[in-house]
Design a protein around this motif. Sequence first.
Motif, PDB file in Angstrom:
ATOM      1  N   GLU A 123      21.313  -6.309 -75.136  1.00  0.00           N
ATOM      2  CA  GLU A 123      20.039  -5.967 -74.503  1.00  0.00           C
ATOM      3  C   GLU A 123      19.296  -4.919 -75.322  1.00  0.00           C
ATOM      4  O   GLU A 123      18.099  -5.032 -75.574  1.00  0.00           O
ATOM      5  N   LEU A 155      17.952  -6.500 -78.586  1.00  0.00           N
ATOM      6  CA  LEU A 155      16.765  -7.334 -78.384  1.00  0.00           C
ATOM      7  C   LEU A 155      15.547  -6.472 -78.106  1.00  0.00           C
ATOM      8  O   LEU A 155      14.459  -6.686 -78.654  1.00  0.00           O
ATOM      9  N   SER A 156      15.773  -5.501 -77.261  1.00  0.00           N
ATOM     10  CA  SER A 156      14.670  -4.617 -76.898  1.00  0.00           C
ATOM     11  C   SER A 156      14.188  -3.864 -78.128  1.00  0.00           C
ATOM     12  O   SER A 156      12.984  -3.739 -78.381  1.00  0.00           O
ATOM     13  N   PHE A 195      10.458  -3.776 -79.782  1.00  0.00           N
ATOM     14  CA  PHE A 195       9.795  -2.502 -80.055  1.00  0.00           C
ATOM     15  C   PHE A 195       9.576  -2.341 -81.551  1.00  0.00           C
ATOM     16  O   PHE A 195       8.587  -1.769 -82.000  1.00  0.00           O
ATOM     17  N   LYS A 243       5.658   3.128 -71.052  1.00  0.00           N
ATOM     18  CA  LYS A 243       6.210   2.422 -72.191  1.00  0.00           C
ATOM     19  C   LYS A 243       6.579   0.977 -71.801  1.00  0.00           C
ATOM     20  O   LYS A 243       6.222   0.011 -72.487  1.00  0.00           O
ATOM     21  N   LYS A 253       4.495  -2.336 -72.979  1.00  0.00           N
ATOM     22  CA  LYS A 253       5.256  -3.330 -73.733  1.00  0.00           C
ATOM     23  C   LYS A 253       5.084  -4.713 -73.109  1.00  0.00           C
ATOM     24  O   LYS A 253       4.805  -5.690 -73.802  1.00  0.00           O
ATOM     25  N   TYR A 270       3.243  -7.663 -75.027  1.00  0.00           N
ATOM     26  CA  TYR A 270       4.159  -8.752 -75.342  1.00  0.00           C
ATOM     27  C   TYR A 270       3.618 -10.081 -74.819  1.00  0.00           C
ATOM     28  O   TYR A 270       3.511 -11.068 -75.545  1.00  0.00           O
ATOM     29  N   HIS A 285      13.117 -12.047 -72.991  1.00  0.00           N
ATOM     30  CA  HIS A 285      13.076 -11.490 -71.645  1.00  0.00           C
ATOM     31  C   HIS A 285      13.077  -9.961 -71.624  1.00  0.00           C
ATOM     32  O   HIS A 285      13.142  -9.383 -70.550  1.00  0.00           O
ATOM     33  N   THR A 286      13.030  -9.331 -72.791  1.00  0.00           N
ATOM     34  CA  THR A 286      13.338  -7.894 -72.781  1.00  0.00           C
ATOM     35  C   THR A 286      12.363  -7.074 -71.962  1.00  0.00           C
ATOM     36  O   THR A 286      12.688  -5.967 -71.566  1.00  0.00           O
TER      37      THR A 286
END
Lengths: 627, 480, 106
Positions: A576, A579-580, A584, B155, B159, B163, B221-222
């Motif tokens: 996780e 991926l995050s 970013f 944040k 995002k 996104y 999916h983040t």
Amino acid sequence: MNTNLALLLLLAPLLGFLFNIFFGKNIGKTASGVVGTLTVAVSFIATLIFFLQINETKEAVQIDLFNWMRTNNFRVNFGLLLDQLSILWLLFVTGIGSLIHLYSISYMHDDENMHKFFAYLNLFVFFMITLVIGSNLLVLFIGWEGVGLCSYLLIGFWHKNQEYNDAAKKAFIMNRIGDLGLLIGIFIIGSLFSTLDYTTLKTAIASSSNLDLSMISLAAFALFIGACGKSAQIPLYTWLPDAMAGPTPVSALIHAATMVTAGIFMITRLNFVFDLAPEVQNIIAIIGAVTSLVAATIALVQTDIKKVLAYSTVSQLGLMFLALGFGAYEVAVFHVITHAFFKACLFLGSGSVIHALHGEQDMRRMGGLKKVMGITFITFLISSLAISGIPPFSGFFSKDEILMTAFQHNVVLWVIASLASLMTAFYMFRLLYLTFYKDFRGTEHQKSHLHESPGLITFPLIVLAILAAVGGSISLPTNSWLNGYLAPLFSKEAHEAHHFGTQEYTLMAVAVIGGLVGIGIAFAKYIKQNQVPAEDAEITGFAKVLYNKYYVDEIYDAIFVNSINALSRFFRDYIETALSAFVFGLGKVTNEISYQGKKLQTGSIGFYLFVFVLGLCSIVTYLFLAQ
Amino acid sequence: MNVSLLLIILLVGAFATYFAGDKLASKVALLFSLVAFGISIALLNAYNAGENISFFKFWINKPAISYSLTADGLSLIMLLLTTALTPLIIYSSFGNEYKNAKSFYALILFMSFAMAGTFLASDGLLYYIFWELSLIPIYFIALIWGNGDTEERKKAVVKFFIYTLAGSLFMLIAFVYLYQKAGSFLIEDFYKLDLSRMEQFWIFWAFFLAYAIKIPIIPFHTWQAKVYQKAPTVGTMLLSGIMLKMGLYSVLRWQIPITPIASKTYLPILIGFGIAGVIYGSIVALRQKDLKKLLAYSSLAHVGLIAAGCYTLNSDGLRGAVLQMLAHGFVVVGLFFAAEIIYRRFETRTIADMGGIRTQAPKFASLFMILVLASVALPTTFNFVGEFTVLYSLAQINLWFALLGGTTIILGAYYMLKMYQQVMLGETNTKVFADVTLHETVVLVIIVAVIFIFGLYPRPINELITPALDQIVRTLYKIQ
Amino acid sequence: MTNILNEIGIENYIFLSVILFCIGVFGVLYRRNAIIVFMSIEIMLNAVNLLFVAFSTYHQDAQGQVFVFFSMAVAAAEVAVGLAILVSIFRNLGSIDINNLKNLKG
């Protein structure tokens, strides 16, 4: 008429459930118990009417209520099928169900949530009826999952105790592993035959000439996994002993007499599918035999009275699967019925004991109860004799038929099953001697309060003990009413009154002697030598392995539960984050480019003009060069 | 009956709510959302009576963009979902106090308007406008009324915004390209196009990026878990209940029929994505400490299965996917509401701080239990109907897909029951937990009723959506 | 008219306007006083105008001359606005040195 009666049969327990959930608290404990019992009794009476009817007409009744689901190649009706098999099953489900409801009125009387208990019990009976009565696999699946849910609710009935909740959760999840198998089986059957309806399916299989046998075998195997989950066979059996966390009537009804036999019901129901898959039948027989032996060995050393009975249930279910594996469905059904009688009686008897001892379940703290609890003792004795296969009690007939079938097909499996039977006799009488004979080993406080249980508890015991004693008469070796009754279900001629010769009598004698030997060892050990099982810490050697159930739970935990939890942590903490971070990172790259680009913006007009002229010149140069 | 009326009512409702002031805002919003629900029921009746529900008006001549709305069975059911959930969501928020309530409720209605528009639009650019429009209100809802640390929330929300916006950009490019070929933005003209394999490839993946982020399909999916956690519960409900269905609906309406060859080519990969989402989401959900995050990951798992159903390209899969969308919409709203109910009393979303609620609040415990069971697709619940159909369709393609997708049955039960045990069961909690209030009961009971009614009798929905889905399947296989 | 063009030759016009343009460019690049930069721009503009007129005559086409009028009009407007801006800058900063005008720095 039929429709209404069938609806009454099906819905009465559901109404009981709704009533007890919404109003149970207001009408008082006994009243809610009575309502719960009556609704199941109504179902029993309705079943009885159907039973008399079908015994006369020999014709199955199919009722389609409404269209439920559809896929591209078939529609699924919410339909009911009342044939010989379902009515037989309903008889003991609702019959024993009524008795256990009655028993619970007294047994659960001190519980503040008694109305909920009856509500769940009613709901269970409703789902069990749905399971049995459904006319297709998907309605069966409603019941199948529904009984699993009720089992979950009832195991975790005392929900303040998280250990009980763990047991409930474990039961539900292990059942669901089986359920996935069942679903896969349903999918295969649905896509092969475009129907899930038993009757249509049977005709389709009978009339089809080029069957895809490998797919059918796969379907049968998947269905068998489903049965393993529900009927607690290796490798999915570990939930059943834990399920003893629930109140004892629950153990008697769900985890001994009815729900756990659902797998056997399903396989018997789909006998025409399993007959086409002999290799799967072999697997069933082997799994059944091994389960019966493994569970019996574990039961030898358990000290919790309910745990012994739980492993005994697993072991007996294994014997039934053994019979199923040889295609002797009527034999398995016979044992299901006799087992329902004596095992329900044994569980209720142990409940009576636990009740008298205020919750004590450890046999090392019992003993000498024969003097105080006469009725419980006698019923318990009869049932123990029945389960040990001593003539003329019911278990003798059913177990004998299983062993005989096993001997005809495979001697190795017969040896295993006979060994399991011998152990059964031993651990049952070990239990009986430790509980009822010798002197009381509990506290003084418990001793002063010892009493025979009230009539509401002893009455079901007596009825069940009578049934356990005489239940065998429905299928005597020479004159079997049951085989004739069930004959329309099975394609091949059911073991037509086997011709009875020396071999059969020898086998019978061996079985009985085995049972007596088991009893004898128990007698020698616990009456003659006056032994009491050692305390937990003192158990050593192989007994320790047995006492700890071969450490199967620990192994499962290590292999499956822990690894999936480790995987979960790994996904959560690393994947996780990675991926995050990547997403970013894309933002950061953009940011960085723009930060660098910002530096071009010096603010000096001279510089801008210079760049402007440079650009102009390069455009002009390009234009010239392009030509 | 004019289909625009629905959109107008929602838009007017948004303004009326804003001008009604903080005190009345919630009630005005509820009123308008109920009227909108009434209108969609009326539209359904008209549709069932055989009326053609569409509206067409030229908007801009060059490039040819029209204000074109069409509703078939699929659009109608999505509209019904939107307009049924909107009042429910608004009503569920009645127990809370929001500062600047008029803007809050106006934004909800505005979002509902945009989502309804997305489900109705049959002109590519109009659809795109509605699609992007729906992002704006949720951005503000999550940013302004969200919870937790402001910086972290900002944040997460920014995002999410960027996104999804970035993903949609690729869809816009695809639309522009399609316009070049077709000369109009109308969906039927897109359907008629004879695109080469290469063109379909590019358009397919452009659409995929937009939808995969919105739905979300792993690994896109983040944004999800953080936003679900940080947004106010109303926002989470809007996002999970309706907005992610926009992505799934668009797959069915726009992506698959426009690029049939590409869809067929990538079928195994796409189903793989969906099923990977099922397993991954379930496993991650096992070890979540925050209730809303756990529900977010469970949503990821369920949506993965729905997406897999969409990409099976057979009518069982599509039907199962739509049924599951509806079921999931209701159940997830219910579950998030349950989390909100606990938050109202305990002011925490950390699972470890809960426990022992069942003894104090038996009614809530029962209703919550039913939602949990629906979420794990117990038969007779709506979710089972959807999940069974999807898994069945997967089994038609490959048994392994069904087996792997079916692990949701086991893993779902594992994390949901574990959650229920930790949240609700155990020794009585020392903190006082008042049982559900009347209006909380109303919301939960409505959801539970929907779950059981359609779980036992999904036929009306089947009959409504099947023609539309068969049409899509026909479009798919005609162009071979 | 044709005579003059014939006598001098179109290429000389082109040279002249290129020279004028280059003077303008260098003026823009090297001078720091905004007004002189401004004047340099005007020179560039007029260099182009001259070229327009010359080619217009050469091609016997009036369009070029029309365009010159057009660009003169625009230039006039530009001067008006530009000078006004310069006056305003001078009032605020007391200088019109372009090196001092760095408020646009990013």
